[in-house]
Design a protein around this motif. Structure first.
Motif, PDB file in Angstrom:
ATOM      1  N   ALA A 222       0.726  -1.204  -0.038  1.00 33.42           N
ATOM      2  CA  ALA A 222      -0.080  -0.016  -0.180  1.00 33.42           C
ATOM      3  C   ALA A 222       0.711   1.070   0.061  1.00 33.42           C
ATOM      4  N   VAL A 223       2.141   1.211   0.791  1.00 34.25           N
ATOM      5  CA  VAL A 223       2.931   2.518   0.903  1.00 34.25           C
ATOM      6  C   VAL A 223       3.589   2.645  -0.446  1.00 34.25           C
ATOM      7  N   LEU A 224       4.029   1.561  -1.115  1.00 33.01           N
ATOM      8  CA  LEU A 224       4.457   1.687  -2.418  1.00 33.01           C
ATOM      9  C   LEU A 224       3.371   2.191  -3.441  1.00 33.01           C
ATOM     10  N   LEU A 225       2.212   1.662  -3.448  1.00 36.87           N
ATOM     11  CA  LEU A 225       1.146   2.359  -4.273  1.00 36.87           C
ATOM     12  C   LEU A 225       1.125   3.655  -4.107  1.00 36.87           C
ATOM     13  N   GLY A 226       0.943   4.112  -2.878  1.00 37.66           N
ATOM     14  CA  GLY A 226       0.881   5.473  -2.605  1.00 37.66           C
ATOM     15  C   GLY A 226       2.154   6.325  -3.089  1.00 37.66           C
ATOM     16  N   PHE A 227       3.240   5.768  -3.052  1.00 37.77           N
ATOM     17  CA  PHE A 227       4.214   6.645  -3.485  1.00 37.77           C
ATOM     18  C   PHE A 227       4.097   6.816  -5.121  1.00 37.77           C
ATOM     19  N   LEU A 228       3.965   5.554  -5.649  1.00 37.14           N
ATOM     20  CA  LEU A 228       4.106   5.308  -7.010  1.00 37.14           C
ATOM     21  C   LEU A 228       2.781   6.442  -7.711  1.00 37.14           C
ATOM     22  N   ALA A 229       1.666   6.602  -6.755  1.00 39.86           N
ATOM     23  CA  ALA A 229       0.441   7.237  -7.423  1.00 39.86           C
ATOM     24  C   ALA A 229       0.800   8.679  -7.349  1.00 39.86           C
ATOM     25  N   THR A 230       1.505   9.078  -6.217  1.00 40.87           N
ATOM     26  CA  THR A 230       1.889  10.422  -6.139  1.00 40.87           C
ATOM     27  C   THR A 230       3.043  10.912  -7.102  1.00 40.87           C
ATOM     28  N   ASN A 231       3.949  10.065  -7.177  1.00 39.55           N
ATOM     29  CA  ASN A 231       5.062  10.387  -8.158  1.00 39.55           C
ATOM     30  C   ASN A 231       4.816  10.514  -9.644  1.00 39.55           C
ATOM     31  N   LEU A 232       3.916   9.452  -9.875  1.00 38.68           N
ATOM     32  CA  LEU A 232       3.534   9.532 -11.445  1.00 38.68           C
ATOM     33  C   LEU A 232       2.706  10.885 -11.489  1.00 38.68           C
ATOM     34  N   SER A 233       1.778  11.065 -10.569  1.00 37.60           N
ATOM     35  CA  SER A 233       0.807  12.243 -10.700  1.00 37.60           C
ATOM     36  C   SER A 233       1.546  13.265 -11.057  1.00 37.60           C
ATOM     37  N   LEU A 234       2.583  13.760  -9.990  1.00 40.48           N
ATOM     38  CA  LEU A 234       3.439  14.887 -10.313  1.00 40.48           C
ATOM     39  C   LEU A 234       4.278  14.825 -11.413  1.00 40.48           C
ATOM     40  N   LEU A 235       4.750  13.813 -11.713  1.00 36.72           N
ATOM     41  CA  LEU A 235       5.535  13.696 -13.061  1.00 36.72           C
ATOM     42  C   LEU A 235       4.721  13.908 -14.093  1.00 36.72           C
ATOM     43  N   PHE A 236       3.505  13.573 -14.211  1.00 39.21           N
ATOM     44  CA  PHE A 236       2.708  13.919 -15.252  1.00 39.21           C
ATOM     45  C   PHE A 236       2.128  15.138 -15.423  1.00 39.21           C
ATOM     46  N   LEU A 237       2.112  15.708 -14.040  1.00 39.59           N
ATOM     47  CA  LEU A 237       1.411  17.211 -14.060  1.00 39.59           C
ATOM     48  C   LEU A 237       2.562  18.311 -14.202  1.00 39.59           C
ATOM     49  N   PHE A 238       3.689  17.888 -13.713  1.00 37.53           N
ATOM     50  CA  PHE A 238       4.811  19.196 -13.741  1.00 37.53           C
ATOM     51  C   PHE A 238       5.923  18.639 -14.656  1.00 37.53           C
ATOM     52  N   GLY A 239       6.213  17.381 -14.775  1.00 38.87           N
ATOM     53  CA  GLY A 239       7.462  16.810 -15.342  1.00 38.87           C
ATOM     54  C   GLY A 239       8.465  17.030 -14.367  1.00 38.87           C
ATOM     55  N   GLY A 240       9.560  16.116 -14.378  1.00 42.09           N
ATOM     56  CA  GLY A 240      10.539  15.793 -13.446  1.00 42.09           C
ATOM     57  C   GLY A 240      11.420  17.207 -13.146  1.00 42.09           C
ATOM     58  N   GLU A 241      11.588  17.756 -14.003  1.00 42.52           N
ATOM     59  CA  GLU A 241      12.295  19.220 -13.903  1.00 42.52           C
ATOM     60  C   GLU A 241      11.609  20.273 -12.873  1.00 42.52           C
ATOM     61  N   LEU A 242      10.437  20.491 -13.114  1.00 40.87           N
ATOM     62  CA  LEU A 242       9.635  21.270 -12.385  1.00 40.87           C
ATOM     63  C   LEU A 242       9.392  20.699 -10.873  1.00 40.87           C
ATOM     64  N   THR A 243       9.134  19.508 -10.862  1.00 41.85           N
ATOM     65  CA  THR A 243       8.897  18.795  -9.493  1.00 41.85           C
ATOM     66  C   THR A 243       9.816  18.955  -8.497  1.00 41.85           C
ATOM     67  N   GLU A 244      11.080  19.012  -8.810  1.00 41.87           N
ATOM     68  CA  GLU A 244      12.071  19.168  -7.967  1.00 41.87           C
ATOM     69  C   GLU A 244      12.451  20.709  -7.239  1.00 41.87           C
ATOM     70  N   ARG A 245      11.806  21.599  -7.954  1.00 39.63           N
ATOM     71  CA  ARG A 245      11.654  23.055  -7.616  1.00 39.63           C
ATOM     72  C   ARG A 245      10.770  23.417  -6.562  1.00 39.63           C
ATOM     73  N   PHE A 246       9.711  22.495  -6.270  1.00 39.07           N
ATOM     74  CA  PHE A 246       8.759  22.787  -5.332  1.00 39.07           C
ATOM     75  C   PHE A 246       9.401  22.062  -3.973  1.00 39.07           C
ATOM     76  N   ASN A 247       9.100  22.830  -2.794  1.00 39.34           N
ATOM     77  CA  ASN A 247       9.307  22.055  -1.506  1.00 39.34           C
ATOM     78  C   ASN A 247       8.428  20.899  -1.269  1.00 39.34           C
ATOM     79  N   TYR A 248       6.949  21.282  -1.630  1.00 38.90           N
ATOM     80  CA  TYR A 248       5.856  20.564  -1.271  1.00 38.90           C
ATOM     81  C   TYR A 248       5.125  20.284  -2.476  1.00 38.90           C
ATOM     82  N   PRO A 249       5.571  19.616  -3.515  1.00 40.23           N
ATOM     83  CA  PRO A 249       4.930  19.550  -4.782  1.00 40.23           C
ATOM     84  C   PRO A 249       3.626  18.840  -4.875  1.00 40.23           C
TER      85      PRO A 249
END
Lengths: 361, 73
Positions: A222-249
């Motif tokens: 469940a934890v892995l799914l949670g991390f995957l879901a948030t990481n994928l959502s953020l990647l699809f929304l902002f892209g990898g380059e932008l995500t790192e600039r937010f403190n709390y993406p």
């Protein structure tokens, strides 16, 4: 000392927020910093660490049933080294909980209560968690059972509400620089997955111990799914380059949600699950710290220690850390190494020694 | 402000003491000792942090120990 018992499923509910409550908020940007568009791969690699520590904790508990690591480290490596090792564990969990409290408080003051003094946020959450711990492990277990389903449901809803704005093409190019960036990106999350080693303090109080392995793995999944879901959502929304600039993406992503200009300002939901999840996390880790301290000192009761140690946790979380940046640096780069030694390497060595000793006798 | 914080911290520690002390048994001598030691220690640390907030703490020790690993990454 603790007469209460929890079920294996309650243990799974308790462990979920321990890992995810702080992880989901600060880890995506740290991972994106190293792995960029491969940031979705890092949690998968990091979860292997979770599998390893769950295996170690279960095996050690099989060899010394009904005992926590504070007790069996004395049986395994002798009185003085065992006590010394026990102290390292208490030190580690004190610092881990202080770090968790600090991450929570930085987030709350940074994103919502900009004028509120840090110590107010720190001490209020620690106070509630301490009351839960003082009630015993059953209280902590039941609060987790009650809160965590809401946590999962709200997180899922938030991810689904983002779907309309997602751009899956952001995932390409996959592995353009090989596996190395994802492995580096997995270095911080591995320490969060390694927090599953905390079950070494909970297993002695689990009623249906034969189901503990299964439920730990469900929790890990469940934890892995949670991390995957948030990481994928953020990647699809902002892209990898932008995500790192937010403190709390994740917070910025949720602020982005606006459906028909009607469903918006959902960051209050993030705040709600964030407070509830942190409450459970701090209570579980604090329970481990308090029961560990009582066993380390051979006391007959752990309850008098709950509030003094809670106070100490709050003090440690501001002691020597003056800014949010310093705190983020500690959680992102120093804590993972500390965790690797204490939560993975030492338990592995203990297990090897324990097996060798049992074979000789 | 400092003196106010000192007053606040002392009040919290006193409240803690009066909440917990009556709950302990007569014969829990070791528990009582540990409890007194802990709240006295916590009070001292809190007072120290009020007047000297920059004293290096437990987290600084870990940062010092594990910094070489960070440079390696």
């Amino acid at each position: 000392m603790e007469t209460g018992k929890i079920s294996a499923s309650q243990m799974a509910f308790m462990m979920y927020p321990v890992v995810i409550a702080t992880g989901i908020v600060i880890i995506p940007s740290i991972t994106a910093n190293y792995a960029a568009q491969d940031m979705w791969l890092s949690p998968i690699l990091a979860s292997l660490m979770g599998v390893l520590v769950i295996f170690i904790a279960l095996k050690l508990h099989q060899l010394y049933p009904g005992h926590t690591i504070i007790e069996y480290s004395v049986s395994i490596i002798g009185k003085v080294p065992g006590k010394l090792l026990g102290f390292i564990y208490l030190y580690f969990y004190l610092l881990m909980n202080a770090g968790g409290t600090r991450i929570y408080a930085d987030f709350v003051t940074g994103a919502f209560f900009k004028e509120t003094p840090l110590f107010v946020i720190l001490s209020t959450i620690m106070l509630v968690s301490s009351f839960a711990v003082r009630g015993g492990i059953e209280v902590v277990g039941r609060s987790a059972e009650m809160i965590v389903p809401f946590y999962v449901i709200i997180l899922t809803i938030l991810c689904f509400l983002l779907v309309a704005d997602l751009n899956p093409k952001n995932i390409f190019p996959i592995l353009s620089d090989g596996l190395m960036p994802s492995i580096k990106g997995a270095y911080t999350p591995q320490s969060w997955f390694a927090e599953f080693f905390l079950i070494a303090f909970l297993l002695p109080y689990v009623k249906d111990i034969q189901k503990a392995g299964k439920w730990s793995m469900i929790s890990l999944g469940a934890v892995l799914l949670g991390f995957l879901a948030t990481n994928l959502s953020l990647l699809f929304l902002f892209g990898g380059e932008l995500t790192e600039r937010f403190n709390y993406p994740l917070l910025d992503a949720v602020r982005y949600i606006s459906i028909a200009e009607f469903i918006q300002h959902l960051e209050s939901l993030v705040m709600a699950i964030w407070v509830a999840g942190t409450f459970v996390k701090l209570a579980v880790v604090h329970f481990a710290l308090v029961i560990g301290t009582a066993q380390w000192l051979n006391l007959s009761d752990y309850k008098p220690l709950v509030f003094p140690l809670g106070f100490l946790t709050v003090l440690v979380s501001i002691w020597g850390i003056s800014s949010e940046m310093e705190s983020a640096h500690y959680s992102g780069t120093i804590f993972p190494s500390f965790s690797l030694v204490v939560q993975t390497i030492i338990p592995l060595l203990l297990l090897v020694i324990a097996i060798l000793r049992k074979k000789h006798h | 402000m400092n003196w106010l914080s000192l007053f606040g911290v002392s009040l919290v520690v006193l409240l803690l003491f009066f909440y917990e002390w009556p709950k302990m048994n007569q014969n829990q001598v070791k528990e009582k000792r540990v409890f007194i030691f802990l709240i006295a220690g916590v009070w001292l640390v809190a007072v120290m942090l009020i007047f000297f907030p920059d004293v290096p703490g437990p987290i600084d020790l870990i940062t010092f120990l594990f910094r070489p690993v960070e440079n390696f990454l």
